[in-house]
Each structure stands twice: as structure tokens, then as C-alpha cells.
Design a protein around this motif. Structure first.
Motif, PDB file in Angstrom:
ATOM      1  N   CYS A 164       1.721   0.865 -16.721  1.00  0.00           N
ATOM      2  CA  CYS A 164       0.843   0.331 -15.694  1.00  0.00           C
ATOM      3  C   CYS A 164       1.210  -1.118 -15.397  1.00  0.00           C
ATOM      4  O   CYS A 164       1.640  -1.852 -16.296  1.00  0.00           O
ATOM      5  CB  CYS A 164      -0.621   0.435 -16.127  1.00  0.00           C
ATOM      6  SG  CYS A 164      -1.222   2.146 -16.194  1.00  0.00           S
TER       7      CYS A 164
ATOM      8  N   THR B  83      -2.965  -2.271 -10.961  1.00  0.00           N
ATOM      9  CA  THR B  83      -2.990  -1.672  -9.627  1.00  0.00           C
ATOM     10  C   THR B  83      -2.046  -0.488  -9.467  1.00  0.00           C
ATOM     11  O   THR B  83      -2.289   0.381  -8.637  1.00  0.00           O
ATOM     12  CB  THR B  83      -2.616  -2.724  -8.566  1.00  0.00           C
ATOM     13  OG1 THR B  83      -1.364  -3.320  -8.922  1.00  0.00           O
ATOM     14  CG2 THR B  83      -3.687  -3.803  -8.449  1.00  0.00           C
ATOM     15  N   ALA B  84      -0.949  -0.458 -10.218  1.00  0.00           N
ATOM     16  CA  ALA B  84       0.063   0.575 -10.023  1.00  0.00           C
ATOM     17  C   ALA B  84       0.432   1.219 -11.347  1.00  0.00           C
ATOM     18  O   ALA B  84       0.445   0.563 -12.397  1.00  0.00           O
ATOM     19  CB  ALA B  84       1.310  -0.020  -9.373  1.00  0.00           C
TER      20      ALA B  84
ATOM     21  N   GLU C 288       0.280  -5.890  -3.366  1.00  0.00           N
ATOM     22  CA  GLU C 288       0.877  -4.970  -2.414  1.00  0.00           C
ATOM     23  C   GLU C 288       2.289  -5.375  -2.010  1.00  0.00           C
ATOM     24  O   GLU C 288       3.165  -4.523  -1.831  1.00  0.00           O
ATOM     25  CB  GLU C 288      -0.015  -4.867  -1.169  1.00  0.00           C
ATOM     26  CG  GLU C 288      -1.377  -4.241  -1.421  1.00  0.00           C
ATOM     27  CD  GLU C 288      -2.418  -5.219  -1.952  1.00  0.00           C
ATOM     28  OE1 GLU C 288      -3.583  -4.829  -2.089  1.00  0.00           O
ATOM     29  OE2 GLU C 288      -2.052  -6.386  -2.234  1.00  0.00           O
TER      30      GLU C 288
ATOM     31  N   ALA D 281       5.554   5.386  -8.349  1.00  0.00           N
ATOM     32  CA  ALA D 281       4.276   4.899  -8.857  1.00  0.00           C
ATOM     33  C   ALA D 281       3.134   5.422  -8.005  1.00  0.00           C
ATOM     34  O   ALA D 281       3.313   5.732  -6.817  1.00  0.00           O
ATOM     35  CB  ALA D 281       4.249   3.369  -8.886  1.00  0.00           C
TER      36      ALA D 281
ATOM     37  N   ALA E 243       4.781  -4.605  -4.816  1.00  0.00           N
ATOM     38  CA  ALA E 243       4.967  -3.163  -4.979  1.00  0.00           C
ATOM     39  C   ALA E 243       5.951  -2.576  -3.984  1.00  0.00           C
ATOM     40  O   ALA E 243       6.404  -1.445  -4.158  1.00  0.00           O
ATOM     41  CB  ALA E 243       3.625  -2.448  -4.855  1.00  0.00           C
TER      42      ALA E 243
ATOM     43  N   PHE F 299      -4.648  -2.255  -2.264  1.00  0.00           N
ATOM     44  CA  PHE F 299      -4.838  -1.534  -3.504  1.00  0.00           C
ATOM     45  C   PHE F 299      -6.235  -1.765  -4.071  1.00  0.00           C
ATOM     46  O   PHE F 299      -6.857  -2.797  -3.822  1.00  0.00           O
ATOM     47  CB  PHE F 299      -3.814  -1.978  -4.554  1.00  0.00           C
ATOM     48  CG  PHE F 299      -2.386  -1.709  -4.185  1.00  0.00           C
ATOM     49  CD1 PHE F 299      -2.055  -0.840  -3.150  1.00  0.00           C
ATOM     50  CD2 PHE F 299      -1.351  -2.321  -4.881  1.00  0.00           C
ATOM     51  CE1 PHE F 299      -0.740  -0.590  -2.810  1.00  0.00           C
ATOM     52  CE2 PHE F 299      -0.031  -2.083  -4.549  1.00  0.00           C
ATOM     53  CZ  PHE F 299       0.286  -1.218  -3.515  1.00  0.00           C
TER      54      PHE F 299
ATOM     55  N   VAL G  44      -0.831   4.443  -6.721  1.00  0.00           N
ATOM     56  CA  VAL G  44      -1.804   3.367  -6.586  1.00  0.00           C
ATOM     57  C   VAL G  44      -3.075   3.950  -5.979  1.00  0.00           C
ATOM     58  O   VAL G  44      -3.018   4.900  -5.187  1.00  0.00           O
ATOM     59  CB  VAL G  44      -1.280   2.217  -5.697  1.00  0.00           C
ATOM     60  CG1 VAL G  44      -0.022   1.605  -6.285  1.00  0.00           C
ATOM     61  CG2 VAL G  44      -1.019   2.699  -4.273  1.00  0.00           C
TER      62      VAL G  44
END
Length: 287
Positions: free
Chosen positions: A45, A71-72, A50, A146, A53, A158, A148
Motif C-alpha cells: 500500500c 490511497t493506492a 493523484e 494498483a 500515481a 482518491f 484506488v
């Protein structure tokens, strides 16, 4: 992975012609299968924004425990066909762009096809999005996938989590319900008990797979398919609601996608809904 891969290394002849010919004759048919050092671990994780990512791995910082804010969540690391990657590295001009697009399509298709198994339910029906990024050096064809949690359909915003997405697709509270416009005019996910303008009614997939992209045909087919999904969900057709959809609408979004659209029943007027539209038929709308 938002755009096709560009800018692969261009090889030039640096010595005499004979040496150059010998170099090309000994070029490998496949890139190495050795995983790059910057590859993330599946199941890790990350607390990234954003913008980060959208960039290639390795992401800055380090992975965090999935029980703390993040977040991801990386769910798969793979490699496109090694011969394809080698061919892309050798190509130039339009041929290079073609091979790079094929690499992009393979990577994206791999991520979207495996996401549901990790989530434990169809990811198209959950408030999540799939992120696919190359792993540096991108010319090796390695990529990471990933998941999200998203704030809205097709949104890049996210939602932070403190639990893993592994197996959360069933009973994890991620089901898409209703959507309402926020202060900026963007449709966001809301519970159906709150005032809203639309409701998720199912999905529609355009076939055949790998069909060529035609914007007008895609628009017409997605509209027709989602209208059918809405009619089935409502239990009849009606003039005070319209169908809407979220899915690939550009050539770049279409490339490597699974051609699936999330369908919505939306109000045609200013009045807000409150409650579910499921099975409403020709009866009064819930207000």
C-alpha cells in the motif's frame, strides 16, 4: 498509465559500418525477464497523491502498512510480451509508436483483467479505479497495477483508506449507489438516502473485444446498451429519466480497455431524488 509509452531508447551506430551491422545482427529477440529494482511488491500500500500515481514506478517514499492511511494498493506486477518490448526498442518513427501502443494495450489489459479477482468482485461495480504504470526502465515492459478508491465516477480524486482492498469487493461497502453534483458540478458518489440526481443501474460491455475505435459508434452503442440496462433496473422505460454512462470515450482510453461502461439512470429535471429507483416502473419517483 494514462498515455501510450513514448521515448524509448533510440540506438545509433557509433562505430564503423561493419561493426554497426554486427551489432544489429546480435540484438536480442527478447528483453530481459529480470524484474527491475524499482518494482513494487504486490499487496503493498502507498500513500501517494493523484499526480504521483500517474508516474512510473518506483513511486517516491516507501510502502506503508495497509492498516494506516493510504490511497493506492498494488495488486500485480507483470511484463508485456518480451519479444514485443524488444521490437519496440528497435523500431523508429511510426513503427515505434505502433509497437509502444501495443505494449500499452497489453499492460492495461492485464491490469483490468486481474483487478476483479483481487478485489473479490467486479471492479466496474465498485467505487474504485485501476491504475497501471510502467516500471523504470519502461523499455523492459514491466508494469505495476494498483487499485484506488475513487471519490466519483471517472474522477482522479482518491479517497484515503485504512484497510486493504483485497477481497473488499463483497461486503466491503464499496458498491456504487447513487450520484449527486457537488459544488463544482462534478458527480460524486453518495448514499441513495441523500438527495441525488442519478443511480447506478449496471454495466454494459461493447463487443467484440479489440474492436476498432469509432467515437460516434461507441457513443451510440454505449447509450443504447445503458438505456437497456436502465430499463431493466427500473422495470420499465420513462420520459423523466435518461441514461448516462462512464467509460472509454477517446481513442487513448479505448486502447487496451475492456470496453465496459458503468451505466446510470439520471434525472432530466431539477428535482432531486431520495431513495432507490430500483423497480420503480412507471410509478412516482422517490423524492
Amino acid at each position: 498509465m494514462r498515455k501510450p509509452l513514448i521515448g524509448l531508447t533510440v540506438f545509433v551506430v557509433l562505430a564503423a559500418l561493419v561493426a554497426g551491422v554486427g551489432y544489429w545482427l546480435t540484438r536480442p529477440d527478447e528483453v530481459s525477464a529480470e524484474r527491475p529494482e524499482g518494482a513494487p511488491a504486490a499487496g503493498s500500500c502507498w500513500n501517494v497523491n493523484e499526480k504521483v500515481a500517474e508516474t512510473a514506478f518506483p513511486w517516491p517514499g516507501a510502502p506503508v502498512d495497509c492498516a494506516v492511511p493510504h490511497t493506492a494498493e498494488v495488486f500485480f506486477v507483470g511484463q508485456v510480451d518480451r519479444r514485443l518490448a524488444a521490437k519496440a526498442a528497435r523500431a523508429n518513427g511510426d513503427e515505434a509508436k505502433l509497437q509502444q501502443n501495443l505494449m500499452y494495450a497489453q499492460a492495461r489489459r492485464g491490469c483490468t483483467s486481474l483487478a476483479s479477482a483481487y478485489l473479490g468482485g467486479d471492479w466496474h461495480t465498485a467505487r474504485v479505479q485501476v491504475v497501471a504504470d510502467w516500471i523504470k526502465p519502461a523499455s523492459t515492459g514491466f508494469f505495476g497495477c494498483a487499485l484506488v478508491q475513487a471519490a466519483a465516477p471517472a474522477s482522479k480524486r482518491f479517497v484515503g483508506r485504512t484497510a486493504s482492498l483485497r477481497g473488499a469487493g463483497k461486503g466491503g461497502g464499496l458498491e456504487i449507489g447513487c450520484v449527486a453534483r457537488d459544488g463544482g458540478g462534478e458527480m460524486t458518489y453518495v448514499p441513495c438516502e441523500e438527495p441525488h440526481e442519478g443511480e447506478f443501474v449496471g454495466t454494459y460491455r461493447i463487443t467484440p473485444p479489440d474492436a476498432p475505435f469509432d467515437a460516434e459508434k461507441v457513443r451510440a452503442t454505449a447509450t443504447s446498451g445503458c438505456t437497456q440496462a436502465a430499463t431493466a433496473y427500473l422495470g420499465g422505460s420513462r420520459g423523466d429519466l435518461r441514461s448516462g454512462y462512464v467509460g472509454p470515450t477517446t481513442a487513448s482510453d479505448w486502447l487496451g480497455s475492456d470496453q465496459t461502461y458503468a451505466c446510470y439512470a439520471l434525472t432530466t429535471g431539477a428535482a432531486k431524488l431520495r431513495g432507490s429507483l430500483k423497480g420503480v416502473g412507471t410509478g412516482p419517483l422517490p423524492h
